[in-house]
Enzyme design. Structure first.
Site, short mmCIF file in Angstrom:
data_model
loop_
_atom_site.label_atom_id
_atom_site.label_comp_id
_atom_site.label_asym_id
_atom_site.label_seq_id
_atom_site.Cartn_x
_atom_site.Cartn_y
_atom_site.Cartn_z
N CYS A 119 14.26 -2.04 -4.85
CA CYS A 119 13.02 -2.22 -5.60
C CYS A 119 11.82 -1.77 -4.78
CB CYS A 119 12.88 -3.70 -6.00
SG CYS A 119 11.49 -4.03 -7.09
N CYS A 120 11.80 -2.15 -3.49
CA CYS A 120 10.70 -1.73 -2.60
C CYS A 120 10.68 -0.21 -2.44
CB CYS A 120 10.86 -2.39 -1.23
SG CYS A 120 10.41 -4.14 -1.16
N CYS A 202 3.58 -7.92 -3.75
CA CYS A 202 3.82 -8.08 -5.18
C CYS A 202 3.87 -9.57 -5.53
CB CYS A 202 5.13 -7.41 -5.57
SG CYS A 202 5.10 -5.61 -5.46
N CYS A 205 7.09 -11.67 -5.18
CA CYS A 205 7.66 -11.70 -3.83
C CYS A 205 6.73 -12.33 -2.79
CB CYS A 205 8.02 -10.28 -3.39
SG CYS A 205 9.19 -9.47 -4.49
N CYS A 230 9.44 -4.04 4.17
CA CYS A 230 9.73 -3.36 2.91
C CYS A 230 10.12 -1.91 3.10
CB CYS A 230 8.51 -3.44 1.98
SG CYS A 230 7.06 -2.62 2.63
#
Length: 236
Positions: A119-120, A202, A205, A230
């Site tokens: 996702c990162c 985000c 997170c 990340c």
């Protein structure tokens, strides 16, 4: 290997400009380099650097992951209006993001480190590579206090992964020094800082930290502390 740029980095070390003031360092790099960018996430540090660079001819960019806090967007908007600057925006590739969400779901990053890193990558790392492509110097707001992984960093460093020179002007600043400058110069800042949020990423997170917790404790809090990066800043 970009040998030409690496040689220019060696010249920076030889000229020993790490000991100069921020203004002198900026004068040096703008004289010797053409493609300079500064990345902002609208943190305390980045807001201070934006203030210091607001009259320089240096591109400022940000990564809009699509899942930032509303307070982050408010800080972004306030900064643009106050300083009358443009902040170039990079976003995830829509097909990569839609495929990832379709296959694994919108919150799959809670399920495994592999999912979270993917996702990162999609939301931040890949857009970053686009933003710094063919650039010579990347200015960041990194500080040594941010993470144990950053204690051996230098103000100017060669980023082998991205083949770029990184300039970390606030590396050795203390949090209190940054906040003092924010206050003195009435620089817009993310109001989440007043609610216990220290390192802000985000929304899904990031959480506020508790008294006595590490600076990075609020990021990816469900993971082991040693994994809390990340991928934007890789140090070997």
């Amino acid at each position: 290997m970009n040998s030409v740029l690496k040689n220019k980095f060696d010249t920076i070390l030889k000229d020993n400009i790490e000991k100069l003031s921020f203004e002198e360092q900026v004068n040096y790099i703008t004289k010797h380099f053409e493609n300079i960018v500064f990345s902002t996430s609208f943190s305390y540090e980045d807001q201070l650097i934006t203030f210091l660079l607001r009259k320089e001819n240096i591109e400022i960019f940000t990564l809009d992951t699509g899942r930032l806090f509303e307070e982050t967007y408010e800080t972004w908007n306030e900064t643009v209006l106050k300083y009358k600057i443009q902040i170039k925006t990079y976003t995830p590739t829509s097909t990569l993001l839609s495929d990832f969400i379709t296959q694994k779901g919108p919150n799959s990053f809670y399920q495994s480190i592999e999912n979270r890193k993917q996702c990162c990558d999609i939301r931040k790392v890949f857009p970053l590579k686009e933003a710094i492509q063919n650039k010579e110097i990347w200015i960041t707001g990194l500080r040594a206090e941010h993470s144990p992984n950053r204690k051996d960093m230098t103000i100017f460093e060669w980023d082998e992964t991205n083949q770029i020179i990184k300039f970390n002007p606030l590396l050795h600043w203390k949090t209190s020094e940054v906040i003092d400058e924010i206050t003195k110069n009435q620089i817009p800042f993310n109001k989440l800082h007043n609610k216990g949020f220290v390192s802000i990423g985000c929304a899904p997170c990031t959480r506020a930290i508790k008294e006595g917790e590490d600076f990075r404790a609020g990021r990816w809090w469900w993971e082991d502390a040693s994994k809390k990066e990340c991928g934007l800043h890789i140090h070997k």
